[in-house]
Write an enzyme that holds these catalytic residues in place. Sequence first.
Site, PDB file in Angstrom:
ATOM      1  N   ASP A 207       1.087  -1.147  -0.010  1.00 54.10           N
ATOM      2  CA  ASP A 207      -0.051   0.040  -0.108  1.00 54.10           C
ATOM      3  C   ASP A 207       0.878   1.221   0.076  1.00 54.10           C
ATOM      4  O   ASP A 207       2.143   1.202   0.294  1.00 54.10           O
ATOM      5  CB  ASP A 207      -0.959  -0.104   1.090  1.00 54.10           C
ATOM      6  CG  ASP A 207      -2.080   1.058   1.045  1.00 54.10           C
ATOM      7  OD1 ASP A 207      -2.452   1.157   0.077  1.00 54.10           O
ATOM      8  OD2 ASP A 207      -2.385   1.653   2.005  1.00 54.10           O
ATOM      9  N   HIS A 332      -8.489  -1.608  -9.565  1.00 55.41           N
ATOM     10  CA  HIS A 332      -8.426  -0.534  -8.601  1.00 55.41           C
ATOM     11  C   HIS A 332      -7.629   0.410  -8.822  1.00 55.41           C
ATOM     12  O   HIS A 332      -7.794   1.772  -8.923  1.00 55.41           O
ATOM     13  CB  HIS A 332      -8.172  -1.041  -7.153  1.00 55.41           C
ATOM     14  CG  HIS A 332      -8.023   0.088  -5.911  1.00 55.41           C
ATOM     15  ND1 HIS A 332      -9.157   0.881  -5.648  1.00 55.41           N
ATOM     16  CD2 HIS A 332      -6.783   0.302  -5.348  1.00 55.41           C
ATOM     17  CE1 HIS A 332      -8.650   1.754  -4.630  1.00 55.41           C
ATOM     18  NE2 HIS A 332      -7.382   1.275  -4.524  1.00 55.41           N
TER      19      HIS A 332
END
Length: 473
Positions: A207, A332
């Site tokens: 992330d 995404h």
Amino acid sequence: MSSTESEKPKIDTTNIQGDIWPGLPKRYEELFFFTIKDEPKFRNHLAAFIPEITTAEQAVQDKGKIRQHKIEITKGNKGPELLNLSGVNISFTSSGIGKLGKHDLKAGNFENGMLADLRSGGPGGEGRDNPEDWEERFRNPNPKKPIDGVILVTGETRASVYTKLHRVVHHFVGILPWNSSIEGLFTVEGNVRDGENKGKEHFGFEDGVSQPQLDGLDDDVKQGEPALVPPGIIINGEPGYRTKQPDWATDGSFFVFRKLQQYVPEFQKWVDDTAPEHKLNSDQLGARLMGRWKSGAPVCMTPWNDDPSLAKANNYDYTPLDKQDKCPFAAHTRKCNPRADLSHPERFVIMRRGISYGGEVTHREWKDHKTSVDRGLLFMCYQSNIANGFRMQQARWCNMDTFPPDKDQETGDPGPGVDAICGQPNPPDTFDVSLCDGDSKNCRINLKVCVVPRGGEYFFTPSIKALQSLTKK
């Protein structure tokens, strides 16, 4: 092309709060939400608090200390202990900044707040986020005690964050209750995951990668990576984008906070069950949904197998733009940063500062394929215009079946589908995504909701000079 040295914007990093850029170093973070109950006292307390705030310049220095400390550990000159560094920033909602006499900020419904924006079809897009899913403290706050602001405290251990936060709150609360200028409403805690999961969110993917690089602040980008972004896209009043905000808002940024609960065992069970139906294994399907492998490697660069050597790569090449055999249109990473799918994607970037929250999945949860512990992501981001940043990405990109545009000849109706990770359903619309299966043939997959918004708010993070001006009536 990046700017030449003589053309680069001159930005005062002593005037910018450090979480905007370059980001506060953190393994743990606590957000202290408060309401202002005595405005004159708060101004005095704020004046005493300003020296505690971590500026961009200080954050750069802290990150340099961390890099050097790691080098010394590698050389054997120091032990593995972490540096004792903490960071502090403060932001205000529209109600909070209004109590301090400022009523002229207009950006993406900031003045009404996230909940009102949501109910009018804002961040959810066509009402896709359900306010009933929100936690009571965000969905139904006490009108006499609104969320006026939030203080962010970061550090290397939970204990150090608690200690720093106690000192910070003492500035405003003191020892005697009649001397306090604020009332704490609640706190929200985040933490970087440990061990092999460090840097990964709870679904297991790296992330915080592929952040925009700001012209005049960051180094020149490598060949093939997105060009440097004009700093005005993130920081008010800087070159590259004029938001028509008042002069006092210069060097500030709009801060969006959102709590996203993740249903991890349910997500993994759904991926494991669904992948074989489309001639994919679980890792391949997960990578296509996210747009990158768990290591962080872009799926467009290595479509079939993870390649950890590409973990930090930022060259997301989606060409040819009319095909999705390398990366699904609705992955995404592509939904939130479409790059070449748009002519000027840099106008809509955000600076992400999210952190995971909650503990690891338990053995019982894995066995039952059922979440029983609250965990997920504290999504946080900065931008100079909420409408062009967070709202554009969430409402107009993530939750629209037809974005990226002009792909229906490849995908069929209604288009690419919603964001494969964080998109929200909007019955009776379809809730699915188009991607290529193991035979590189287009197919549609019905999605399972495994990310649920639980609340959030819009804030403004003023510059140091602006904070100083707010201390004066």
